[in-house]
Design a protein around this motif. Structure first.
Motif, short mmCIF file in Angstrom:
data_model
loop_
_atom_site.label_atom_id
_atom_site.label_comp_id
_atom_site.label_asym_id
_atom_site.label_seq_id
_atom_site.Cartn_x
_atom_site.Cartn_y
_atom_site.Cartn_z
N GLN A 36 0.83 -1.20 0.00
CA GLN A 36 0.00 0.00 0.00
C GLN A 36 0.87 1.25 0.00
OE1 GLN A 36 -2.82 0.18 3.23
NE2 GLN A 36 -3.59 2.21 2.66
N PHE A 37 0.48 2.24 -0.79
CA PHE A 37 1.23 3.50 -0.85
C PHE A 37 1.00 4.30 0.43
CE2 PHE A 37 1.75 2.61 -5.29
CZ PHE A 37 2.87 3.32 -5.68
N VAL A 38 2.08 4.75 1.02
CA VAL A 38 2.03 5.70 2.13
C VAL A 38 1.93 7.12 1.57
CG1 VAL A 38 3.25 6.61 4.14
CG2 VAL A 38 3.35 4.16 3.61
N GLN A 39 2.67 7.38 0.51
CA GLN A 39 2.62 8.66 -0.18
C GLN A 39 3.05 8.46 -1.62
OE1 GLN A 39 5.62 10.89 2.12
NE2 GLN A 39 7.01 10.73 0.38
N HIS A 40 2.60 9.37 -2.48
CA HIS A 40 2.98 9.37 -3.88
C HIS A 40 3.85 10.58 -4.18
CE1 HIS A 40 -0.68 6.85 -3.99
NE2 HIS A 40 -0.15 6.29 -5.06
N PRO A 44 1.05 16.69 -1.75
CA PRO A 44 1.45 17.81 -0.89
C PRO A 44 2.18 17.33 0.36
CG PRO A 44 -0.91 17.40 -0.72
CD PRO A 44 -0.41 16.54 -1.86
N GLY A 45 3.15 18.09 0.80
CA GLY A 45 3.93 17.70 1.96
C GLY A 45 3.39 18.31 3.24
N ASP A 46 2.16 17.95 3.60
CA ASP A 46 1.52 18.56 4.76
C ASP A 46 1.85 17.85 6.07
OD1 ASP A 46 0.19 16.26 4.09
OD2 ASP A 46 -1.78 17.18 3.86
N ALA A 47 2.66 16.80 6.02
CA ALA A 47 3.09 16.08 7.21
C ALA A 47 4.31 15.26 6.84
CB ALA A 47 1.98 15.17 7.73
N PHE A 48 5.06 14.83 7.85
CA PHE A 48 6.09 13.83 7.60
C PHE A 48 5.79 12.62 8.46
CE2 PHE A 48 7.71 16.50 10.98
CZ PHE A 48 8.39 15.65 11.84
N TRP A 49 6.53 11.54 8.23
CA TRP A 49 6.14 10.25 8.77
C TRP A 49 7.18 9.69 9.73
CZ3 TRP A 49 1.35 8.41 7.56
CH2 TRP A 49 0.73 8.95 6.43
N ALA A 50 6.70 8.99 10.73
CA ALA A 50 7.55 8.21 11.63
C ALA A 50 7.11 6.75 11.53
CB ALA A 50 7.42 8.69 13.07
N VAL A 51 8.06 5.86 11.25
CA VAL A 51 7.76 4.43 11.16
C VAL A 51 7.73 3.86 12.59
CG1 VAL A 51 8.40 2.22 10.17
CG2 VAL A 51 8.93 4.34 8.93
N PHE A 79 10.74 10.12 7.71
CA PHE A 79 10.94 10.55 6.32
C PHE A 79 9.85 11.54 5.93
CE2 PHE A 79 8.11 6.92 6.02
CZ PHE A 79 7.23 7.23 4.98
N GLY A 80 10.12 12.28 4.87
CA GLY A 80 9.16 13.27 4.37
C GLY A 80 9.37 14.66 4.91
N GLU A 81 10.47 14.87 5.67
CA GLU A 81 10.70 16.19 6.27
C GLU A 81 10.98 17.26 5.22
OE1 GLU A 81 13.84 13.66 8.38
OE2 GLU A 81 12.52 13.34 6.63
N GLN A 91 8.84 14.28 -3.09
CA GLN A 91 9.86 13.95 -4.08
C GLN A 91 9.99 12.46 -4.31
OE1 GLN A 91 11.64 16.59 -5.75
NE2 GLN A 91 9.81 17.49 -4.82
N VAL A 92 9.37 11.64 -3.45
CA VAL A 92 9.51 10.19 -3.58
C VAL A 92 8.17 9.51 -3.34
CG1 VAL A 92 11.93 10.18 -2.85
CG2 VAL A 92 10.12 9.92 -1.12
N ASP A 93 8.08 8.28 -3.85
CA ASP A 93 7.00 7.38 -3.50
C ASP A 93 7.42 6.59 -2.26
OD1 ASP A 93 5.25 7.78 -5.90
OD2 ASP A 93 7.01 6.98 -6.94
#
Length: 216
Positions: A36-40, A44-51, A79-81, A91-93
């Motif tokens: 499943q895609f977390v982001q494409h 928009p970069g409205d948040a970043f992610w913590a695994v 990631f996503g900062e 910038q990444v999937d």
């Protein structure tokens, strides 16, 4: 699966146990199924992610459908900062590699975390700085290093992340994708290292038998 590949060429910035606990107290993780895609790219970069649990494959899909893998991130990685702080598009999937649980850190949540602990600001600055360092190293390696040397550096970094310091759990195709070479080219580089007694290849795993010093 190994925590990180290409991006492990420089030290990663990971959440400490206390930071992870504060996140879990503030927000419920979101579950993602395998594939499943977390982001494409372009989101928009409205948040970043913590695994929190599981692994996430980060890379880019080209117009022809080919995928270039940059890293496999695991528990504690963020990631996503870059998109979050610059207002740029993603910038990444990012795709779940197996079941995964992540927390999206948006501005209200981040402000609350930073008010409670200024260490969050320091952590994010370190993360962005190290991403820049990795990018510069990758550009340099692409221009001047042969495949075998790039593989040596990658395997050394991956082994440092392994619990026993020597067993790397990755397929040869994953390694080829991360280095941006063909499966045939990757296989030749692995055989050269194996012939020198530096490693043993198995199915989905590589065991280092000797330090992978430069030149062998």
């Amino acid at each position: 699966m190994q925590r990180s590949y290409q991006l492990a060429l420089a030290e990663r910035t990971r959440l400490a146990g206390g930071e992870r606990d504060r996140l879990l107290a503030a927000r419920e993780p979101r579950g993602f199924a395998d594939g499943q895609f977390v982001q494409h790219q372009g989101d928009p970069g409205d948040a970043f992610w913590a695994v929190i649990e599981g692994h996430v494959l980060v890379g880019r899909y080209a117009e022809d459908g080919a995928f270039t893998a940059f890293a496999v991130l695991g528990p504690g990685d963020i990631f996503g900062e870059l998109a979050f702080f610059t207002g740029m598009e993603r910038q990444v999937d990012a795709i779940a590699s197996g079941p995964a649980r992540l927390i999206a850190i948006d501005r209200p949540l981040l402000r609350g975390l930073m008010q409670e602990d200024v260490g969050w600001a320091e952590l994010l600055l370190r993360s962005l700085g190290r991403q820049l360092a990795v990018s510069l190293d990758i550009i340099d390696a692409e221009r001047r290093l042969p495949t075998a040397e790039r593989l040596r550096r990658l395997l050394t970094a991956m082994a440092a992340e392994a619990p026993d310091g020597r067993t790397i759990r990755a397929t040869q195709q994953q390694l080829a994708d991360l280095l941006g070479v063909s499966r045939v080219t990757l296989g030749a580089a692995l055989r050269a290292l194996a012939a020198r007694g530096a490693l043993i290849c198995g199915y989905g795993r590589i065991e280092l038998r000797a330090p992978l010093s430069q030149g062998g």
